[in-house]
Design a protein around this motif. Structure first.
Motif, mmCIF file in Angstrom:
data_model
loop_
_atom_site.group_PDB
_atom_site.id
_atom_site.type_symbol
_atom_site.label_atom_id
_atom_site.label_comp_id
_atom_site.label_asym_id
_atom_site.label_seq_id
_atom_site.Cartn_x
_atom_site.Cartn_y
_atom_site.Cartn_z
ATOM 1 N N LEU A 1 0.859 -1.182 0.000
ATOM 2 C CA LEU A 1 0.000 0.000 0.000
ATOM 3 C C LEU A 1 0.895 1.232 0.000
ATOM 4 C CD1 LEU A 1 -2.963 1.049 0.402
ATOM 5 C CD2 LEU A 1 -2.468 1.033 2.855
ATOM 6 N N VAL B 1 1.444 4.692 0.698
ATOM 7 C CA VAL B 1 0.729 5.667 1.544
ATOM 8 C C VAL B 1 1.223 7.096 1.302
ATOM 9 C CG1 VAL B 1 0.184 6.331 3.911
ATOM 10 C CG2 VAL B 1 0.284 3.926 3.303
ATOM 11 N N GLY C 1 -6.995 7.763 7.009
ATOM 12 C CA GLY C 1 -6.271 6.877 6.099
ATOM 13 C C GLY C 1 -5.434 7.606 5.061
ATOM 14 N N LYS D 1 -1.624 10.795 7.454
ATOM 15 C CA LYS D 1 -1.199 11.836 8.394
ATOM 16 C C LYS D 1 -0.289 11.263 9.499
ATOM 17 C CE LYS D 1 -5.459 12.886 9.632
ATOM 18 N NZ LYS D 1 -6.218 11.869 8.869
ATOM 19 N N SER D 2 -0.772 10.185 10.114
ATOM 20 C CA SER D 2 0.018 9.603 11.206
ATOM 21 C C SER D 2 1.322 9.023 10.686
ATOM 22 C CB SER D 2 -0.781 8.510 11.931
ATOM 23 O OG SER D 2 -1.888 9.078 12.574
HETATM 24 P P1 ADP Z 1 -4.270 8.738 8.978
HETATM 25 O O1 ADP Z 1 -3.473 9.027 10.195
HETATM 26 O O2 ADP Z 1 -4.330 9.861 8.013
HETATM 27 O O3 ADP Z 1 -5.650 8.261 9.308
HETATM 28 P P2 ADP Z 1 -2.383 6.573 8.590
HETATM 29 O O4 ADP Z 1 -1.092 7.224 8.308
HETATM 30 O O5 ADP Z 1 -2.585 6.028 9.960
HETATM 31 O O6 ADP Z 1 -3.569 7.534 8.186
HETATM 32 O O7 ADP Z 1 -2.583 5.355 7.584
HETATM 33 C C1 ADP Z 1 -2.505 5.493 6.174
HETATM 34 C C2 ADP Z 1 -2.802 4.148 5.533
HETATM 35 O O8 ADP Z 1 -1.764 3.235 5.840
HETATM 36 C C3 ADP Z 1 -4.090 3.507 6.009
HETATM 37 O O9 ADP Z 1 -4.704 2.864 4.912
HETATM 38 C C4 ADP Z 1 -3.623 2.512 7.042
HETATM 39 O O10 ADP Z 1 -4.506 1.428 7.109
HETATM 40 C C5 ADP Z 1 -2.278 2.084 6.501
HETATM 41 N N1 ADP Z 1 -1.319 1.721 7.558
HETATM 42 C C6 ADP Z 1 -0.908 2.537 8.564
HETATM 43 N N2 ADP Z 1 0.007 1.926 9.343
HETATM 44 C C7 ADP Z 1 0.184 0.693 8.808
HETATM 45 C C8 ADP Z 1 1.000 -0.431 9.148
HETATM 46 N N3 ADP Z 1 1.844 -0.407 10.196
HETATM 47 N N4 ADP Z 1 0.903 -1.543 8.370
HETATM 48 C C9 ADP Z 1 0.074 -1.578 7.309
HETATM 49 N N5 ADP Z 1 -0.710 -0.561 6.923
HETATM 50 C C10 ADP Z 1 -0.672 0.563 7.664
#
Ligand code: ADP
Ligand code: MG
Length: 233
Positions: free
Chosen positions: A18, A20, A41, A44-45
């Motif tokens: 994926l 991101v 998703g 941001k994080s």
């Molecule tokens: P936000 O904080 O904007 O909601 P995230 O940065 O947490 O988004 O996540 C972005 C995408 O990456 C999402 O689709 C999430 O499911 C995926 N994701 C985040 N962390 C992981 C991980 N450790 N392993 C697999 N997928 C992840």
């Protein structure tokens, strides 16, 4: 303060992956207060965790306070993290069996201070967030807003140059959210650089700059007139 260029991050999912973050360019100067926005998703994080050295990018450059953050040993990364960065999370991330002042004292452990010095310094920071009288209380005896204040005091204890907050008001009611934002604004007034991930427009408007993520790229990056939280509290 920080320079990010052409940053990419993917997560493996089964046999595929994926994608991101798809080429993020972001530069933040000392003294800024930046909101990072985007739907759930949108990455941001992921971006904040890379900035906070809790995670690593696959590609691209990241320079924090003139230090290139790449291929650092776990030990070096821990030293930089402790020296440069303070974290605040939506769910506070306090240690349940430690009282407020012990929680605030935790990051000071790595600074080689004696226990009495750590507690003294932690008390000072707890006082700054208005919780000196709550020092001996455990997290479950505190309200959400008080817990977040303890978390802010903990984040500030080691005097970091950059404060990173991931949805710091996400678990709080509107009034408490505004109190927390008022406090963060005061810190920024005093010069602290702050990055706040949020999906709430009113919280973003209380920053000085809004960066919007969509589908892994920055779709908008603009400076805004800061709405002061004090008018609501
Ligand atoms: P936000 O904080 O904007 O909601 P995230 O940065 O947490 O988004 O996540 C972005 C995408 O990456 C999402 O689709 C999430 O499911 C995926 N994701 C985040 N962390 C992981 C991980 N450790 N392993 C697999 N997928 C992840
Ligand atoms: Mg998130």
């Amino acid at each position: 303060m920080l320079e990010i260029s052409k940053l990419h991050k993917s997560y493996p999912i089964g046999d595929s992956s994926l994608h991101v973050l798809k080429g993020i360019d972001l530069s933040v100067k000392s003294g800024e207060m930046v909101a990072i926005m985007g739907s759930s998703g949108s990455g941001k994080s992921t971006l904040l965790n890379i900035i906070g050295m809790l995670d690593e990018a696959d590609e691209g450059d990241y320079i924090l306070d003139n230090v290139p953050i790449k291929n650092l040993t776990e030990k070096k990364a821990a030293i930089y993290r402790n020296k440069f960065l303070g974290f605040i999370f939506q769910s506070f991330n306090l240690i349940n069996y430690k009282n407020a002042v012990e929680n605030v004292a935790l990051p000071l452990y790595y600074q080689g201070l004696k226990r009495s010095e750590r507690i003294e310094k932690a008390m000072f920071h707890l006082g700054k967030v208005g919780l000196a009288d709550w020092a001996k209380h455990l997290p479950n005896e505190l309200s959400g807003g008080q817990k977040q204040r303890v978390a802010i005091a903990r984040a500030l204890a080691a005097n970091p140059k950059l404060l990173l907050a991931d949805e710091p008001t996400g678990a709080l009611d509107t009034k408490t959210s505004h109190e927390i934002m008022e406090f963060l604004q005061q810190l920024n007034d005093e010069g602290k650089t702050i990055l706040i991930v949020t999906h709430e427009e009113d919280i973003a408007d209380m920053c000085k700059r809004i960066v919007r993520l969509k589908d892994g790229v920055i779709m908008e990056d603009k400076f805004v007139t800061q709405v002061r939280a004090s008018q609501y509290v």
